[in-house]
Design a protein around this motif. Sequence first.
Motif, PDB file in Angstrom:
ATOM      1  N   MET A   6       0.968  -1.019   0.265  1.00 13.60           N
ATOM      2  CA  MET A   6      -0.021   0.100  -0.075  1.00 13.60           C
ATOM      3  C   MET A   6       1.140   1.439   0.096  1.00 13.60           C
ATOM      4  SD  MET A   6      -3.353   1.278   0.456  1.00 13.60           S
ATOM      5  CE  MET A   6      -4.346   2.727   0.347  1.00 13.60           C
ATOM      6  N   PHE A  48       0.585   3.285  -3.464  1.00 14.31           N
ATOM      7  CA  PHE A  48      -0.179   3.970  -3.221  1.00 14.31           C
ATOM      8  C   PHE A  48      -0.664   5.584  -4.066  1.00 14.31           C
ATOM      9  CE2 PHE A  48      -3.904   5.780  -0.800  1.00 14.31           C
ATOM     10  CZ  PHE A  48      -5.289   5.187  -1.461  1.00 14.31           C
ATOM     11  N   LEU A  59      -2.829   5.767  -7.523  1.00  6.19           N
ATOM     12  CA  LEU A  59      -3.636   7.463  -7.225  1.00  6.19           C
ATOM     13  C   LEU A  59      -3.288   8.053  -8.848  1.00  6.19           C
ATOM     14  CD1 LEU A  59      -3.438   8.237  -3.514  1.00  6.19           C
ATOM     15  CD2 LEU A  59      -5.614   6.807  -5.125  1.00  6.19           C
ATOM     16  N   THR A  79      -4.129  11.867   0.313  1.00  5.02           N
ATOM     17  CA  THR A  79      -4.414  10.913   0.834  1.00  5.02           C
ATOM     18  C   THR A  79      -3.314   9.896   1.238  1.00  5.02           C
ATOM     19  OG1 THR A  79      -5.595  11.416  -1.572  1.00  5.02           O
ATOM     20  CG2 THR A  79      -5.503   8.665  -0.393  1.00  5.02           C
ATOM     21  N   LEU A  80      -2.514   9.018   1.029  1.00 10.51           N
ATOM     22  CA  LEU A  80      -1.949   9.008   1.071  1.00 10.51           C
ATOM     23  C   LEU A  80      -0.962   8.871   2.327  1.00 10.51           C
ATOM     24  CD1 LEU A  80      -0.008   6.168   1.856  1.00 10.51           C
ATOM     25  CD2 LEU A  80       2.535   7.653   0.601  1.00 10.51           C
ATOM     26  N   PHE A 114      -3.892   7.846   4.660  1.00  6.32           N
ATOM     27  CA  PHE A 114      -3.468   6.240   5.513  1.00  6.32           C
ATOM     28  C   PHE A 114      -3.138   6.374   6.439  1.00  6.32           C
ATOM     29  CE2 PHE A 114      -0.271   2.780   5.016  1.00  6.32           C
ATOM     30  CZ  PHE A 114      -1.597   1.421   4.858  1.00  6.32           C
ATOM     31  N   ALA A 153      -9.775  -2.230   1.727  1.00  8.35           N
ATOM     32  CA  ALA A 153      -8.801  -2.641   0.604  1.00  8.35           C
ATOM     33  C   ALA A 153      -9.321  -2.852  -0.878  1.00  8.35           C
ATOM     34  CB  ALA A 153      -7.746  -3.628   1.193  1.00  8.35           C
ATOM     35  N   LEU A 186     -11.335   0.469  -2.497  1.00  5.52           N
ATOM     36  CA  LEU A 186     -10.163   1.411  -2.409  1.00  5.52           C
ATOM     37  C   LEU A 186      -9.451   1.126  -4.700  1.00  5.52           C
ATOM     38  CD1 LEU A 186      -7.678   1.851   0.246  1.00  5.52           C
ATOM     39  CD2 LEU A 186      -8.714   3.768  -1.063  1.00  5.52           C
ATOM     40  N   LEU A 203     -12.063   8.543  -2.197  1.00  2.00           N
ATOM     41  CA  LEU A 203     -10.452   7.604  -2.105  1.00  2.00           C
ATOM     42  C   LEU A 203      -9.890   8.297  -0.766  1.00  2.00           C
ATOM     43  CD1 LEU A 203      -9.282   7.972  -5.684  1.00  2.00           C
ATOM     44  CD2 LEU A 203      -9.935   5.641  -4.158  1.00  2.00           C
ATOM     45  N   MET A 204      -9.813   9.671  -0.225  1.00  2.00           N
ATOM     46  CA  MET A 204      -8.798   9.953   1.203  1.00  2.00           C
ATOM     47  C   MET A 204      -9.969   9.041   2.280  1.00  2.00           C
ATOM     48  SD  MET A 204      -7.043  11.595   2.587  1.00  2.00           S
ATOM     49  CE  MET A 204      -6.626  13.387   1.879  1.00  2.00           C
ATOM     50  N   GLY A 237      -8.484   5.515   2.515  1.00  2.00           N
ATOM     51  CA  GLY A 237      -7.266   5.588   2.710  1.00  2.00           C
ATOM     52  C   GLY A 237      -7.247   5.270   4.320  1.00  2.00           C
ATOM     53  N   GLY A 255      -6.196   2.483   6.659  1.00  2.00           N
ATOM     54  CA  GLY A 255      -5.609   2.631   8.185  1.00  2.00           C
ATOM     55  C   GLY A 255      -5.672   2.446   9.971  1.00  2.00           C
TER      56      GLY A 255
END
Length: 394
Positions: free
Chosen positions: A224, A228, A232, A246-247, A250, A285, A288, A297-298, A301, A305
């Motif tokens: 991920m 990721f 994206l 966005t990462l 996560f 997951a 996603l 998506l945010m 994520g 997490g």
Amino acid sequence: MPHRVGRVLFFHGVVFLWGYASSLLSPVLPSVLETFGLSFGAGGMLFAASSAGFMAGSLAGGAATARADRRRILVAAAAGLLASFALAWRSPVYPLLLVAVAGAGSAGGVLTTTVTALTGEIHPDRRAASLNLLNVFFGLGGIVGPLVASAVLVAVGGWRPVFGLSVVPVALALAVAVALRPIELQAALEGPTRAPGYGDLLRRQGMRPFLMGALLEGATVWGMVHWFVTYLTVERGLEILAAGRTLSGFWLGLLAGRLVMSRLLLRFRPGSVLVWASAGAAAVALGLTFEWPPMALMVLGVALGVLLAGAFPTLMGLAMDEGPQLAGPIAGALTVASGLGGLVSPEVIGLVADGFGLAWGMRLIPVCLALLAGVAAAVARRQPAVAGPALHPE
């Protein structure tokens, strides 16, 4: 007591630093691919190098923690991380960058294994909760890393300054490690005894589910983290800043989830919590990998997490509960298992992406999470109704 508090704070700072350092590769990957003209599969070698180094460092750290002055171990590892970042900063060719990333991974493995074992020794009555709290700082570093890297990429337009800037906090960590007092061996505190090793650990059949769980957790998290942002930007068309945020979402979920888990594990059976969290993470997951608006998506994520946050520290704490005298080897072995998952998963995702598209490669992540839920169920069946003396009786 003040010295002990200072050490604990430093341990949490080390974990923050490694969370920051290990989260840099995903944001810089698109720039690295462009600089050297690499395919997805070739780019995956960057993550494989990091994971291979991390595994080697974790093995070395787990063995050394039971035998050597821990301060010297931390100083050597911090110096290695500093040298590796400096080399990455100045790398003119991709093979040299791979060497630098592998060196950074090795240093990170030594650092995290050592502070994990020490934290388990300091808090023997609430290891799972303490290790989840320790890993909150890993999540904090993971939030900061992509934000800093994305901002530098936009401002400067290249990946090398990201590593150059990161030399500064590593140098600070090295200075603090040098200033620490020697950290006594646990064996010396308990009296003369043979230092435990990996052979003692591997002879315990009950450790196998923990090793498998750590392997699957590593495959999930690092698959991920490493892919990721590229997923994206390439598959979903997000700008680099939006993908980096966005990462960071996560990582924010990892942070919040570990704070929550550190409390939940004081009240509920850790194995049961791990089962439900892994199953929920598998569903998120999978979601996603389909078309969603950027805000959705945010949110997904962050949710992933939160659900995945407690997997590794909970497995580590439960394993140490079964073999408290093996804290160093357990920390090393489970970290290596997680690193092995992180070594294989990103490369496999890259190869699948070359053949079928990155969305299909990312679908390997929910598969690993479903398997992790099964392993967690096996671990949960072995746990008592009340997990330890720090828990509230039912």
